[in-house]
Design a protein around this motif. Sequence first.
Motif, PDB file in Angstrom:
ATOM      1  N   PRO A  22       0.615  -1.299   0.401  1.00  0.00           N
ATOM      2  CA  PRO A  22      -0.217  -0.169  -0.106  1.00  0.00           C
ATOM      3  C   PRO A  22       0.827   1.082  -0.046  1.00  0.00           C
ATOM      4  CG  PRO A  22      -1.088  -1.477   1.402  1.00  0.00           C
ATOM      5  CD  PRO A  22       0.471  -2.645   0.896  1.00  0.00           C
ATOM      6  N   SER A  23       2.033   1.369   0.580  1.00  0.00           N
ATOM      7  CA  SER A  23       2.451   2.274   0.682  1.00  0.00           C
ATOM      8  C   SER A  23       3.198   2.234  -0.878  1.00  0.00           C
ATOM      9  CB  SER A  23       3.908   2.368   1.494  1.00  0.00           C
ATOM     10  OG  SER A  23       3.482   1.842   3.612  1.00  0.00           O
ATOM     11  N   PHE A  24       3.571   1.418  -1.134  1.00  0.00           N
ATOM     12  CA  PHE A  24       4.357   1.629  -2.192  1.00  0.00           C
ATOM     13  C   PHE A  24       4.101   2.547  -3.800  1.00  0.00           C
ATOM     14  CE2 PHE A  24       5.205  -0.017  -6.441  1.00  0.00           C
ATOM     15  CZ  PHE A  24       6.590   1.046  -7.319  1.00  0.00           C
ATOM     16  N   ILE A  25       2.500   2.013  -3.554  1.00  0.00           N
ATOM     17  CA  ILE A  25       1.443   2.479  -5.082  1.00  0.00           C
ATOM     18  C   ILE A  25       1.192   3.425  -4.531  1.00  0.00           C
ATOM     19  CG2 ILE A  25      -1.105   2.013  -4.648  1.00  0.00           C
ATOM     20  CD1 ILE A  25      -0.447  -0.918  -4.639  1.00  0.00           C
ATOM     21  N   LEU A  26       0.862   3.756  -2.988  1.00  0.00           N
ATOM     22  CA  LEU A  26       0.120   5.510  -2.293  1.00  0.00           C
ATOM     23  C   LEU A  26       1.716   6.839  -2.837  1.00  0.00           C
ATOM     24  CD1 LEU A  26      -1.139   4.515   1.169  1.00  0.00           C
ATOM     25  CD2 LEU A  26      -2.625   5.643  -1.509  1.00  0.00           C
ATOM     26  N   GLY A  36      -3.737   7.708 -11.215  1.00  0.00           N
ATOM     27  CA  GLY A  36      -4.931   8.305 -10.602  1.00  0.00           C
ATOM     28  C   GLY A  36      -5.291   8.279  -9.552  1.00  0.00           C
ATOM     29  N   VAL A  37      -5.452   9.265  -8.615  1.00  0.00           N
ATOM     30  CA  VAL A  37      -5.476   9.699  -7.673  1.00  0.00           C
ATOM     31  C   VAL A  37      -6.029   8.894  -6.619  1.00  0.00           C
ATOM     32  CG1 VAL A  37      -5.824  11.444  -5.487  1.00  0.00           C
ATOM     33  CG2 VAL A  37      -4.723  11.513  -7.223  1.00  0.00           C
ATOM     34  N   SER A  38      -7.042   8.509  -7.381  1.00  0.00           N
ATOM     35  CA  SER A  38      -8.535   7.871  -6.540  1.00  0.00           C
ATOM     36  C   SER A  38      -8.034   6.271  -6.615  1.00  0.00           C
ATOM     37  CB  SER A  38     -10.075   7.996  -7.186  1.00  0.00           C
ATOM     38  OG  SER A  38     -10.880   9.086  -6.716  1.00  0.00           O
ATOM     39  N   GLY A  39      -7.490   6.306  -8.059  1.00  0.00           N
ATOM     40  CA  GLY A  39      -7.038   4.627  -8.807  1.00  0.00           C
ATOM     41  C   GLY A  39      -6.049   4.478  -7.481  1.00  0.00           C
ATOM     42  N   GLY A  40      -4.982   5.142  -7.313  1.00  0.00           N
ATOM     43  CA  GLY A  40      -3.646   4.499  -6.731  1.00  0.00           C
ATOM     44  C   GLY A  40      -4.459   4.595  -4.882  1.00  0.00           C
ATOM     45  N   LEU A  41      -5.421   5.267  -4.671  1.00  0.00           N
ATOM     46  CA  LEU A  41      -6.073   5.209  -3.219  1.00  0.00           C
ATOM     47  C   LEU A  41      -6.627   3.469  -2.894  1.00  0.00           C
ATOM     48  CD1 LEU A  41      -6.426   6.294  -0.128  1.00  0.00           C
ATOM     49  CD2 LEU A  41      -8.855   7.245  -1.430  1.00  0.00           C
ATOM     50  N   LEU A  42      -7.775   3.427  -4.118  1.00  0.00           N
ATOM     51  CA  LEU A  42      -8.575   2.484  -4.324  1.00  0.00           C
ATOM     52  C   LEU A  42      -7.058   1.219  -4.065  1.00  0.00           C
ATOM     53  CD1 LEU A  42     -11.274   3.243  -5.978  1.00  0.00           C
ATOM     54  CD2 LEU A  42     -11.451   2.493  -4.101  1.00  0.00           C
ATOM     55  N   LEU A  43      -6.577   0.395  -4.480  1.00  0.00           N
ATOM     56  CA  LEU A  43      -5.736   0.179  -4.989  1.00  0.00           C
ATOM     57  C   LEU A  43      -4.552  -0.393  -3.505  1.00  0.00           C
ATOM     58  CD1 LEU A  43      -4.805  -2.507  -6.627  1.00  0.00           C
ATOM     59  CD2 LEU A  43      -2.593  -0.751  -7.937  1.00  0.00           C
ATOM     60  N   GLU A 185       1.428  11.582   1.335  1.00  0.00           N
ATOM     61  CA  GLU A 185       1.819  11.498   2.617  1.00  0.00           C
ATOM     62  C   GLU A 185       0.903  10.222   3.668  1.00  0.00           C
ATOM     63  OE1 GLU A 185       1.663  16.703   3.005  1.00  0.00           O
ATOM     64  OE2 GLU A 185      -0.190  15.563   3.038  1.00  0.00           O
ATOM     65  N   LEU A 186       0.378   9.646   2.856  1.00  0.00           N
ATOM     66  CA  LEU A 186      -0.890   8.712   4.213  1.00  0.00           C
ATOM     67  C   LEU A 186       0.306   7.907   3.160  1.00  0.00           C
ATOM     68  CD1 LEU A 186      -3.024   7.826   4.865  1.00  0.00           C
ATOM     69  CD2 LEU A 186      -3.977   6.941   2.872  1.00  0.00           C
ATOM     70  N   GLY A 187       0.717   7.118   2.389  1.00  0.00           N
ATOM     71  CA  GLY A 187       1.695   5.784   2.387  1.00  0.00           C
ATOM     72  C   GLY A 187       3.031   5.981   3.123  1.00  0.00           C
ATOM     73  N   GLN A 188       3.673   6.959   3.239  1.00  0.00           N
ATOM     74  CA  GLN A 188       4.729   7.757   4.037  1.00  0.00           C
ATOM     75  C   GLN A 188       4.187   7.444   5.440  1.00  0.00           C
ATOM     76  OE1 GLN A 188       5.242  11.996   3.400  1.00  0.00           O
ATOM     77  NE2 GLN A 188       6.975  11.278   1.942  1.00  0.00           N
ATOM     78  N   THR A 190       1.428   4.988   6.190  1.00  0.00           N
ATOM     79  CA  THR A 190       2.054   3.720   6.805  1.00  0.00           C
ATOM     80  C   THR A 190       3.199   2.816   6.962  1.00  0.00           C
ATOM     81  OG1 THR A 190      -0.792   4.298   5.368  1.00  0.00           O
ATOM     82  CG2 THR A 190       0.719   1.847   5.946  1.00  0.00           C
ATOM     83  N   LEU A 191       4.586   3.489   6.496  1.00  0.00           N
ATOM     84  CA  LEU A 191       5.544   3.063   6.311  1.00  0.00           C
ATOM     85  C   LEU A 191       5.691   3.173   7.509  1.00  0.00           C
ATOM     86  CD1 LEU A 191       7.434   1.793   4.017  1.00  0.00           C
ATOM     87  CD2 LEU A 191       8.099   3.616   3.415  1.00  0.00           C
ATOM     88  N   TYR A 192       5.854   4.987   7.642  1.00  0.00           N
ATOM     89  CA  TYR A 192       6.176   5.005   9.244  1.00  0.00           C
ATOM     90  C   TYR A 192       6.094   4.351  10.799  1.00  0.00           C
ATOM     91  CZ  TYR A 192       9.105   8.545   6.447  1.00  0.00           C
ATOM     92  OH  TYR A 192      10.136   9.389   5.664  1.00  0.00           O
ATOM     93  N   SER A 193       4.500   4.139  10.505  1.00  0.00           N
ATOM     94  CA  SER A 193       4.302   3.562  11.791  1.00  0.00           C
ATOM     95  C   SER A 193       4.403   2.448  11.977  1.00  0.00           C
ATOM     96  CB  SER A 193       2.686   3.436  11.530  1.00  0.00           C
ATOM     97  OG  SER A 193       1.989   2.848  10.615  1.00  0.00           O
ATOM     98  N   TYR A 194       5.323   1.565  11.498  1.00  0.00           N
ATOM     99  CA  TYR A 194       5.512  -0.279  11.363  1.00  0.00           C
ATOM    100  C   TYR A 194       6.679   0.331  12.327  1.00  0.00           C
ATOM    101  CZ  TYR A 194       6.393  -4.713  10.864  1.00  0.00           C
ATOM    102  OH  TYR A 194       6.538  -6.317  11.094  1.00  0.00           O
ATOM    103  N   PRO A 195       7.491   0.844  12.071  1.00  0.00           N
ATOM    104  CA  PRO A 195       8.910   0.961  13.469  1.00  0.00           C
ATOM    105  C   PRO A 195       8.019   2.061  14.424  1.00  0.00           C
ATOM    106  CG  PRO A 195       8.964   2.563  11.578  1.00  0.00           C
ATOM    107  CD  PRO A 195       7.914   1.619  10.852  1.00  0.00           C
ATOM    108  N   MET A 196       7.077   2.614  14.377  1.00  0.00           N
ATOM    109  CA  MET A 196       7.768   4.109  15.104  1.00  0.00           C
ATOM    110  C   MET A 196       6.664   3.837  15.922  1.00  0.00           C
ATOM    111  SD  MET A 196       7.900   7.449  13.245  1.00  0.00           S
ATOM    112  CE  MET A 196       7.883   8.356  14.850  1.00  0.00           C
ATOM    113  N   ILE A 197       5.399   3.102  15.105  1.00  0.00           N
ATOM    114  CA  ILE A 197       4.259   2.237  16.105  1.00  0.00           C
ATOM    115  C   ILE A 197       4.357   0.941  16.715  1.00  0.00           C
ATOM    116  CG2 ILE A 197       1.689   2.515  16.941  1.00  0.00           C
ATOM    117  CD1 ILE A 197       1.567   5.083  14.673  1.00  0.00           C
ATOM    118  N   ALA A 198       3.923  -0.252  15.047  1.00  0.00           N
ATOM    119  CA  ALA A 198       3.327  -1.335  15.838  1.00  0.00           C
ATOM    120  C   ALA A 198       4.945  -1.996  16.564  1.00  0.00           C
ATOM    121  CB  ALA A 198       3.422  -1.948  13.832  1.00  0.00           C
TER     122      ALA A 198
END
Length: 231
Positions: A22-26, A36-43, A185-188, A190-198
């Motif tokens: 998801p992070s790579f796609i976003l 596109g914005v909507s297509g990338g978000l949905l995928l 920014e949503l992708g970033q 998602t990516l950062y949440s793993y080492p910082m939170i998860a």
Amino acid sequence: MNSTPTHKPRPMVDLIVSVILPSFILMKLSGEESLGVSGGLLLALAFPFGWGVFELIKYKKFNFIALLGVISVFLTGSIGLFELDNKWLAIKEASIPAIIGIAVFISTFTPYPLVRALFFNASIMDVEMIKQKLEENHTTQVFEKRLMTATYFITGSFAFSATMNYILAKWLVTSPAGTEAFNEELGQMTLYSYPMIAIPSMIMMMAIFFYLLRSIKQATGLKLEDLIIKK
């Protein structure tokens, strides 16, 4: 005979499907020249959403946390697609772990405490033998107090997760929803949440589990290998 497969944790698959893809796609495929914005978000959202639904259906067992994960993905998609104020993203990110933490705490006042379901259950430990030893040693009350302490620790770990999710969302996601910048920014986030939170949250949960194991060991006099069910 029960034909439902047994759920086995697959952390690497979870990481790839729910975080990396998801992070790579976003971040890389949400431009107008690609999806596109909507297509990338949905995928991007389709991967964690599909994985969550797949697990719920395959193992035919209600999973409160998995269900919240599916709802979380749905709400994130709604914020992006309907171009809502991105303050709702921060609120949503904080609300999911907050709801779980509150549920864990409230459940201690019911006949079905979630702490017992998470850590003190027959699929992990020899519960009947432990109960017998607690009664023989007259340490049942001592153990119950330790179990309540573990509940406070778990509630605190979810409070940490809720706070960090809110801070991370407010810090990283500043662009209007429905834009390419919002997706990136949503992708970033998602990516950062793993080492910082998860990862810190998983370490806390492991520490709580070992705290309970040590408490049971002290209260029963049993060795560690006697506590854990041998597969």
